[in-house]
Design a protein around this motif. Structure first.
Motif, PDB file in Angstrom:
ATOM      1  N   ALA A 244     -44.162  -6.347 -39.147  1.00  0.00           N
ATOM      2  CA  ALA A 244     -44.355  -5.463 -37.932  1.00  0.00           C
ATOM      3  C   ALA A 244     -45.379  -5.882 -36.926  1.00  0.00           C
ATOM      4  CB  ALA A 244     -44.981  -4.239 -38.669  1.00  0.00           C
ATOM      5  N   ILE A 245     -46.140  -6.758 -37.089  1.00  0.00           N
ATOM      6  CA  ILE A 245     -46.991  -7.203 -36.163  1.00  0.00           C
ATOM      7  C   ILE A 245     -46.347  -7.944 -35.239  1.00  0.00           C
ATOM      8  CG2 ILE A 245     -49.056  -8.911 -35.504  1.00  0.00           C
ATOM      9  CD1 ILE A 245     -50.220  -7.951 -38.251  1.00  0.00           C
ATOM     10  N   ALA A 246     -45.506  -8.821 -35.725  1.00  0.00           N
ATOM     11  CA  ALA A 246     -44.720  -9.807 -34.828  1.00  0.00           C
ATOM     12  C   ALA A 246     -43.765  -8.794 -33.830  1.00  0.00           C
ATOM     13  CB  ALA A 246     -43.979 -10.643 -35.437  1.00  0.00           C
ATOM     14  N   GLU A 247     -43.065  -7.851 -34.328  1.00  0.00           N
ATOM     15  CA  GLU A 247     -42.135  -6.999 -33.859  1.00  0.00           C
ATOM     16  C   GLU A 247     -43.029  -6.299 -32.797  1.00  0.00           C
ATOM     17  OE1 GLU A 247     -39.920  -4.296 -36.323  1.00  0.00           O
ATOM     18  OE2 GLU A 247     -38.346  -5.054 -35.645  1.00  0.00           O
ATOM     19  N   LYS A 248     -44.185  -5.766 -32.998  1.00  0.00           N
ATOM     20  CA  LYS A 248     -44.877  -4.965 -32.201  1.00  0.00           C
ATOM     21  C   LYS A 248     -45.293  -5.951 -30.796  1.00  0.00           C
ATOM     22  CE  LYS A 248     -49.455  -2.406 -31.273  1.00  0.00           C
ATOM     23  NZ  LYS A 248     -50.451  -2.027 -31.738  1.00  0.00           N
ATOM     24  N   LEU A 249     -45.633  -7.080 -31.015  1.00  0.00           N
ATOM     25  CA  LEU A 249     -45.946  -8.155 -30.053  1.00  0.00           C
ATOM     26  C   LEU A 249     -44.746  -8.273 -29.206  1.00  0.00           C
ATOM     27  CD1 LEU A 249     -47.980 -10.491 -32.149  1.00  0.00           C
ATOM     28  CD2 LEU A 249     -48.951  -9.081 -30.249  1.00  0.00           C
TER      29      LEU A 249
ATOM     30  N   ALA B  57     -51.076 -11.840 -13.530  1.00  0.00           N
ATOM     31  CA  ALA B  57     -50.502 -10.680 -14.372  1.00  0.00           C
ATOM     32  C   ALA B  57     -50.464  -9.443 -13.509  1.00  0.00           C
ATOM     33  CB  ALA B  57     -51.765 -10.540 -15.541  1.00  0.00           C
ATOM     34  N   GLY B  58     -51.149  -9.276 -12.504  1.00  0.00           N
ATOM     35  CA  GLY B  58     -51.084  -8.057 -11.559  1.00  0.00           C
ATOM     36  C   GLY B  58     -49.710  -8.140 -10.692  1.00  0.00           C
ATOM     37  N   GLN B  59     -49.096  -9.172 -10.552  1.00  0.00           N
ATOM     38  CA  GLN B  59     -47.908  -9.197 -10.041  1.00  0.00           C
ATOM     39  C   GLN B  59     -46.680  -8.946 -10.789  1.00  0.00           C
ATOM     40  OE1 GLN B  59     -47.783 -12.841  -7.593  1.00  0.00           O
ATOM     41  NE2 GLN B  59     -49.970 -12.743  -7.596  1.00  0.00           N
ATOM     42  N   THR B  60     -46.721  -8.688 -12.183  1.00  0.00           N
ATOM     43  CA  THR B  60     -45.736  -8.776 -12.958  1.00  0.00           C
ATOM     44  C   THR B  60     -44.985  -7.489 -12.888  1.00  0.00           C
ATOM     45  OG1 THR B  60     -47.092  -8.237 -14.966  1.00  0.00           O
ATOM     46  CG2 THR B  60     -46.642 -10.598 -14.720  1.00  0.00           C
ATOM     47  N   GLU B  61     -43.723  -7.238 -13.398  1.00  0.00           N
ATOM     48  CA  GLU B  61     -42.917  -5.972 -13.402  1.00  0.00           C
ATOM     49  C   GLU B  61     -43.700  -4.873 -14.772  1.00  0.00           C
ATOM     50  OE1 GLU B  61     -39.109  -6.074 -14.001  1.00  0.00           O
ATOM     51  OE2 GLU B  61     -38.756  -7.435 -12.101  1.00  0.00           O
TER      52      GLU B  61
ATOM     53  N   LEU C 282     -49.681 -11.251 -22.496  1.00  0.00           N
ATOM     54  CA  LEU C 282     -50.127 -11.946 -23.590  1.00  0.00           C
ATOM     55  C   LEU C 282     -49.996 -13.404 -23.403  1.00  0.00           C
ATOM     56  CD1 LEU C 282     -48.082  -9.850 -26.377  1.00  0.00           C
ATOM     57  CD2 LEU C 282     -50.263  -9.422 -25.332  1.00  0.00           C
ATOM     58  N   GLY C 283     -49.105 -14.007 -22.727  1.00  0.00           N
ATOM     59  CA  GLY C 283     -49.120 -15.404 -22.482  1.00  0.00           C
ATOM     60  C   GLY C 283     -50.204 -15.980 -21.828  1.00  0.00           C
ATOM     61  N   LEU C 284     -50.535 -15.135 -20.845  1.00  0.00           N
ATOM     62  CA  LEU C 284     -51.796 -15.397 -19.940  1.00  0.00           C
ATOM     63  C   LEU C 284     -53.092 -15.184 -20.651  1.00  0.00           C
ATOM     64  CD1 LEU C 284     -50.514 -13.954 -16.285  1.00  0.00           C
ATOM     65  CD2 LEU C 284     -50.623 -16.478 -17.233  1.00  0.00           C
ATOM     66  N   THR C 285     -53.099 -14.167 -21.548  1.00  0.00           N
ATOM     67  CA  THR C 285     -54.169 -14.071 -22.477  1.00  0.00           C
ATOM     68  C   THR C 285     -54.271 -15.512 -23.370  1.00  0.00           C
ATOM     69  OG1 THR C 285     -53.891 -11.852 -22.449  1.00  0.00           O
ATOM     70  CG2 THR C 285     -55.171 -12.751 -24.121  1.00  0.00           C
ATOM     71  N   LYS C 286     -53.391 -15.877 -23.929  1.00  0.00           N
ATOM     72  CA  LYS C 286     -53.451 -17.057 -24.555  1.00  0.00           C
ATOM     73  C   LYS C 286     -53.804 -18.475 -23.759  1.00  0.00           C
ATOM     74  CE  LYS C 286     -50.375 -19.707 -27.903  1.00  0.00           C
ATOM     75  NZ  LYS C 286     -49.241 -19.806 -28.640  1.00  0.00           N
ATOM     76  N   ARG C 287     -53.365 -18.170 -22.773  1.00  0.00           N
ATOM     77  CA  ARG C 287     -53.779 -19.554 -21.705  1.00  0.00           C
ATOM     78  C   ARG C 287     -55.433 -19.493 -21.444  1.00  0.00           C
ATOM     79  NH1 ARG C 287     -51.216 -20.466 -15.850  1.00  0.00           N
ATOM     80  NH2 ARG C 287     -49.483 -19.722 -17.008  1.00  0.00           N
ATOM     81  N   ALA C 288     -55.954 -18.138 -21.136  1.00  0.00           N
ATOM     82  CA  ALA C 288     -57.282 -17.872 -20.998  1.00  0.00           C
ATOM     83  C   ALA C 288     -58.053 -18.418 -22.320  1.00  0.00           C
ATOM     84  CB  ALA C 288     -57.836 -16.538 -20.635  1.00  0.00           C
TER      85      ALA C 288
ATOM     86  N   ARG D 170     -49.952 -23.939 -29.452  1.00  0.00           N
ATOM     87  CA  ARG D 170     -50.982 -23.640 -28.474  1.00  0.00           C
ATOM     88  C   ARG D 170     -50.287 -23.601 -27.114  1.00  0.00           C
ATOM     89  NH1 ARG D 170     -53.460 -20.733 -30.352  1.00  0.00           N
ATOM     90  NH2 ARG D 170     -54.499 -20.060 -28.399  1.00  0.00           N
ATOM     91  N   ALA D 171     -49.380 -24.421 -26.523  1.00  0.00           N
ATOM     92  CA  ALA D 171     -49.076 -24.136 -25.275  1.00  0.00           C
ATOM     93  C   ALA D 171     -47.954 -23.286 -24.843  1.00  0.00           C
ATOM     94  CB  ALA D 171     -48.282 -25.720 -24.987  1.00  0.00           C
ATOM     95  N   ILE D 172     -46.965 -22.885 -26.123  1.00  0.00           N
ATOM     96  CA  ILE D 172     -46.058 -21.773 -25.942  1.00  0.00           C
ATOM     97  C   ILE D 172     -46.711 -20.434 -25.476  1.00  0.00           C
ATOM     98  CG2 ILE D 172     -44.293 -20.532 -27.121  1.00  0.00           C
ATOM     99  CD1 ILE D 172     -43.862 -22.717 -28.916  1.00  0.00           C
ATOM    100  N   GLU D 173     -46.452 -19.988 -24.126  1.00  0.00           N
ATOM    101  CA  GLU D 173     -47.208 -18.547 -23.950  1.00  0.00           C
ATOM    102  C   GLU D 173     -46.643 -17.470 -24.376  1.00  0.00           C
ATOM    103  OE1 GLU D 173     -48.343 -19.261 -19.617  1.00  0.00           O
ATOM    104  OE2 GLU D 173     -49.763 -20.691 -20.183  1.00  0.00           O
ATOM    105  N   LYS D 174     -46.212 -17.326 -25.661  1.00  0.00           N
ATOM    106  CA  LYS D 174     -45.952 -16.214 -26.423  1.00  0.00           C
ATOM    107  C   LYS D 174     -46.657 -16.148 -27.748  1.00  0.00           C
ATOM    108  CE  LYS D 174     -41.279 -17.207 -24.530  1.00  0.00           C
ATOM    109  NZ  LYS D 174     -39.668 -17.383 -24.947  1.00  0.00           N
ATOM    110  N   PRO D 175     -46.960 -14.701 -28.245  1.00  0.00           N
ATOM    111  CA  PRO D 175     -47.680 -14.605 -29.300  1.00  0.00           C
ATOM    112  C   PRO D 175     -47.040 -15.186 -30.517  1.00  0.00           C
ATOM    113  CG  PRO D 175     -46.805 -12.673 -28.602  1.00  0.00           C
ATOM    114  CD  PRO D 175     -46.234 -13.534 -27.463  1.00  0.00           C
ATOM    115  N   ILE D 176     -47.896 -15.972 -31.392  1.00  0.00           N
ATOM    116  CA  ILE D 176     -47.300 -16.589 -32.652  1.00  0.00           C
ATOM    117  C   ILE D 176     -47.982 -16.046 -33.828  1.00  0.00           C
ATOM    118  CG2 ILE D 176     -46.724 -18.688 -33.885  1.00  0.00           C
ATOM    119  CD1 ILE D 176     -46.763 -19.939 -31.155  1.00  0.00           C
ATOM    120  N   VAL D 177     -47.296 -15.367 -34.672  1.00  0.00           N
ATOM    121  CA  VAL D 177     -47.903 -14.877 -35.947  1.00  0.00           C
ATOM    122  C   VAL D 177     -47.467 -15.837 -37.248  1.00  0.00           C
ATOM    123  CG1 VAL D 177     -47.799 -12.820 -37.704  1.00  0.00           C
ATOM    124  CG2 VAL D 177     -47.369 -12.467 -35.077  1.00  0.00           C
ATOM    125  N   ALA D 178     -48.561 -16.443 -37.667  1.00  0.00           N
ATOM    126  CA  ALA D 178     -48.478 -17.090 -39.024  1.00  0.00           C
ATOM    127  C   ALA D 178     -48.775 -16.062 -40.007  1.00  0.00           C
ATOM    128  CB  ALA D 178     -49.752 -18.189 -39.234  1.00  0.00           C
TER     129      ALA D 178
END
Length: 258
Positions: free
Chosen positions: A192-197, A234-238, A205-211, A92-100
């Protein structure tokens, strides 16, 4: 044999639970190894998505009961505080999408570790079982927290108390998982889902997970404040700048996870 297999495929971390002869049931070695790999995934900026699957016929049958009954086996409290709870907290803490990618049976702690991931997909022949009541225990690994929030109290209570097997088709219907795929297409479509993410705006995506983590306990007013705060970040990211520019230029954005 390594109990956890780990490799980077492009920007995706491919993690395999690797005790196929034990249906990938967890012992101490595998639990600690998974924690170590998740820590590496968190800090490695080249990893932008995580894909978790089981070797062989099962995703994970949960705890290796042979370890518990062994003369020098760990106490239940040790298994929770040192094995499973740290895994769930990391997921839950890793701010990257995780696909099971649930390729077969997911039982007990195996089921609840899968459900702690961000997107859960399953092979059509896979199933989920809250097996704890069959040996006189309560659901752990965050199951009593996660499952009622996914499918509601009544359904969760029944599945936990009765220990019913839930086929992947039913798990998708009741909202326990995102989707299921025919067995022969499962590997390709789940990957394909993980690759797309991994090609999407990773920070967003990480901030979405935090929210979403905050939303599990916040009231509306507090959650709106959290959205305001995280949206500003998020609005400050490249990637945000790239996404807007690509939209204006009517082209596909190229996100770099920055």
């Amino acid at each position: 044999m390594d109990t956890i297999l780990f490799e980077k495929r492009g920007a995706v971390a491919h993690i395999t639970l690797n005790r196929p002869d034990k249906y990938n049931s967890f012992n101490r070695e595998m639990a600690l190894a998974l924690q170590g790999v998740l820590d590496e995934c968190k800090t490695d900026e080249s990893i932008r998505a995580i894909y978790l699957i089981g070797a062989g016929k099962a995703f994970s049958a949960g705890q290796d009961l042979g370890e518990i009954v062994a003369e020098d086996g760990p106490e239940l409290t040790t298994i929770l505080t040192e094995h499973y709870n740290p895994i769930v907290i990391r997921l839950r803490a890793i701010e990257k999408p995780i696909v099971a990618a649930v390729n077969g049976v997911a039982a007990g702690a195996g089921a609840n570790i899968a459900l702690a991931c961000d997107i859960v997909v399953a092979a059509e022949s896979a199933s989920f079982i809250q097996a704890f009541s069959k040996i006189g225990l309560i659901p752990d690994s965050g199951g009593t927290y996660t499952l009622p929030r996914l499918i509601g109290y009544q359904k969760a209570a029944a599945l936990m108390m009765l220990g019913d097997k839930v086929p992947a088709v039913e798990a998708e219907r009741i909202g326990m998982i995102y989707n299921f795929f025919p067995d022969e297409e499962f590997g390709e479509k789940s990957w394909a889902i993980a690759e797309k993410l991994s090609q999407m705006p990773t920070i967003g995506l990480g901030l979405t997970k935090r929210a979403l983590n905050y939303a599990l306990d916040n009231d509306l007013e507090r959650q709106l404040a959290i959205e305001d705060q995280l949206q500003s970040t998020a609005g400050q990211t490249e990637d945000y700048a790239e996404g807007v520019q690509a939209f204006l230029e009517k082209r596909k954005p190229v996100f770099k996870g920055q």
